[in-house]
Design a protein around this motif. Structure first.
Motif, mmCIF file in Angstrom:
data_model
loop_
_atom_site.group_PDB
_atom_site.id
_atom_site.type_symbol
_atom_site.label_atom_id
_atom_site.label_comp_id
_atom_site.label_asym_id
_atom_site.label_seq_id
_atom_site.Cartn_x
_atom_site.Cartn_y
_atom_site.Cartn_z
ATOM 1 N N TYR A 1 0.969 -2.867 -34.810
ATOM 2 C CA TYR A 1 0.600 -2.586 -33.424
ATOM 3 C C TYR A 1 -0.853 -2.152 -33.390
ATOM 4 O O TYR A 1 -1.273 -1.297 -34.178
ATOM 5 N N TYR B 1 -9.375 0.814 -26.996
ATOM 6 C CA TYR B 1 -9.689 1.851 -26.026
ATOM 7 C C TYR B 1 -11.173 1.784 -25.662
ATOM 8 O O TYR B 1 -12.005 1.420 -26.479
ATOM 9 N N TYR C 1 0.873 13.670 -28.350
ATOM 10 C CA TYR C 1 0.047 13.684 -29.556
ATOM 11 C C TYR C 1 -1.202 14.537 -29.316
ATOM 12 O O TYR C 1 -1.778 14.515 -28.229
ATOM 13 N N GLY D 1 7.648 7.652 -28.811
ATOM 14 C CA GLY D 1 6.801 7.695 -29.991
ATOM 15 C C GLY D 1 7.427 6.959 -31.144
ATOM 16 O O GLY D 1 8.210 6.025 -30.960
ATOM 17 N N ASN E 1 5.941 1.745 -30.552
ATOM 18 C CA ASN E 1 4.708 1.003 -30.229
ATOM 19 C C ASN E 1 4.444 0.952 -28.735
ATOM 20 O O ASN E 1 4.213 -0.113 -28.153
ATOM 21 N N GLN E 2 4.480 2.123 -28.126
ATOM 22 C CA GLN E 2 4.096 2.248 -26.726
ATOM 23 C C GLN E 2 2.659 2.748 -26.660
ATOM 24 O O GLN E 2 2.241 3.558 -27.484
ATOM 25 N N PRO E 3 1.876 2.282 -25.678
ATOM 26 C CA PRO E 3 0.477 2.734 -25.601
ATOM 27 C C PRO E 3 0.390 4.233 -25.327
ATOM 28 O O PRO E 3 1.174 4.783 -24.554
ATOM 29 N N GLN E 4 -0.560 4.861 -25.980
ATOM 30 C CA GLN E 4 -0.828 6.278 -25.767
ATOM 31 C C GLN E 4 -1.942 6.412 -24.718
ATOM 32 O O GLN E 4 -2.944 5.725 -24.787
ATOM 33 N N HIS E 5 -1.710 7.318 -23.786
ATOM 34 C CA HIS E 5 -2.668 7.552 -22.713
ATOM 35 C C HIS E 5 -3.260 8.940 -22.893
ATOM 36 O O HIS E 5 -2.513 9.914 -23.053
ATOM 37 N N PHE E 6 -4.577 9.005 -22.856
ATOM 38 C CA PHE E 6 -5.291 10.229 -23.201
ATOM 39 C C PHE E 6 -5.769 11.003 -21.982
ATOM 40 O O PHE E 6 -6.102 10.425 -20.941
ATOM 41 N N GLY E 7 -5.851 12.320 -22.163
ATOM 42 C CA GLY E 7 -6.569 13.158 -21.225
ATOM 43 C C GLY E 7 -8.048 13.140 -21.551
ATOM 44 O O GLY E 7 -8.486 12.455 -22.491
#
Lengths: 113, 116
Positions: free
Chosen positions: A32, A36, B33, B98, B102-108
């Motif tokens: 995967y 970004y 995370y 998690g 394989n899910q997209p991580q979204h950030f602050g």
């Protein structure tokens, strides 16, 4: 060991041209990958992802290509705009049970008007 | 909808003080995370929470670092007896799931921590 790196640390393109940002990874078991975009003072913004069972995926003005044979990933941005200026990171799933990502150091994209 | 929210956005403190950083993930995201980004560098993974489960702390850089997640939602990262090398941007990300999902991580937007 696992690592994600970028071929070019900086990229300067003319507005309206297409941009290609490249990334190499070393872990052949990675399944995967994510791109970004990070603007100054902001957190990374998700652009597009791709799983290892695919070799191409398209989004709005962006395309990600995955070449598993040579362990290479690229991000193509069509008709690059000034708002695309940022640092771009590729990342891969570390492959462990936690799902954390391994990031490269980033490529800075500058768009000239 | 609301994204990942982190506070404070900036923190300046003296060496030796304790700091607490907060992360409010996207509603419905079970995975959370923490990463650290030093100046001009990529992101370094620190710790992962899946729901209310106890985290694997092996990614934390020293025993001065700790984190918790209450009620499977808000998380705090605490750094005790801060050192100058702790200066960095601390980023939090959340995803629907998690592990191997394989899910997209979204950030602050992170907390910029400066240790004087």
């Amino acid at each position: 060991g696992e690592s994600v790196g970028l071929h070019l640390p900086t990229l300067s393109v003319q507005e309206g041209d297409n941009s290609i940002i490249n990334c190499a990874y070393s872990n052949s078991a990675s399944d995967y990958f994510i791109w970004y975009k990070q603007e100054s003072g902001k957190g990374p913004q998700f652009i597009i992802d791709i799983r290892s069972n695919m070799d191409k995926r398209q989004g709005q003005r962006v395309t990600v290509l995955l070449n598993k044979t040579v362990k290479h990933l690229s991000l193509q941005i069509a008709a690059t705009q000034p708002g695309d200026s940022a640092v771009y990171f590729c990342a891969e799933n570390a492959g462990g049970s936690q799902g954390n990502l391994i990031f490269g150091k980033g490529t800075k994209l500058s768009v000239k008007p | 909808g609301a994204g990942v929210s982190q506070s404070p956005s900036n923190k300046v403190t003296e060496k030796g003080k304790d700091v607490e950083l907060r992360c409010d993930p996207i509603s419905g995201h079970t995975a959370l995370y923490w990463y650290r980004q030093s100046l001009g560098q990529g992101l370094e993974f620190l710790i992962y929470f899946q729901g209310n489960s106890a985290p694997d702390k092996s990614g934390l850089p020293s025993d001065r670092f700790s984190a918790e997640r209450t009620g499977g939602s808000v998380s705090t990262l605490t750094i005790q007896r801060t050192q100058q090398e702790d200066s960095a941007v601390y980023l939090c990300a959340s995803s629907l799931a998690g592990g191997h999902s394989n899910q997209p991580q979204h950030f602050g937007d992170g907390t910029r921590l400066s240790i004087l």
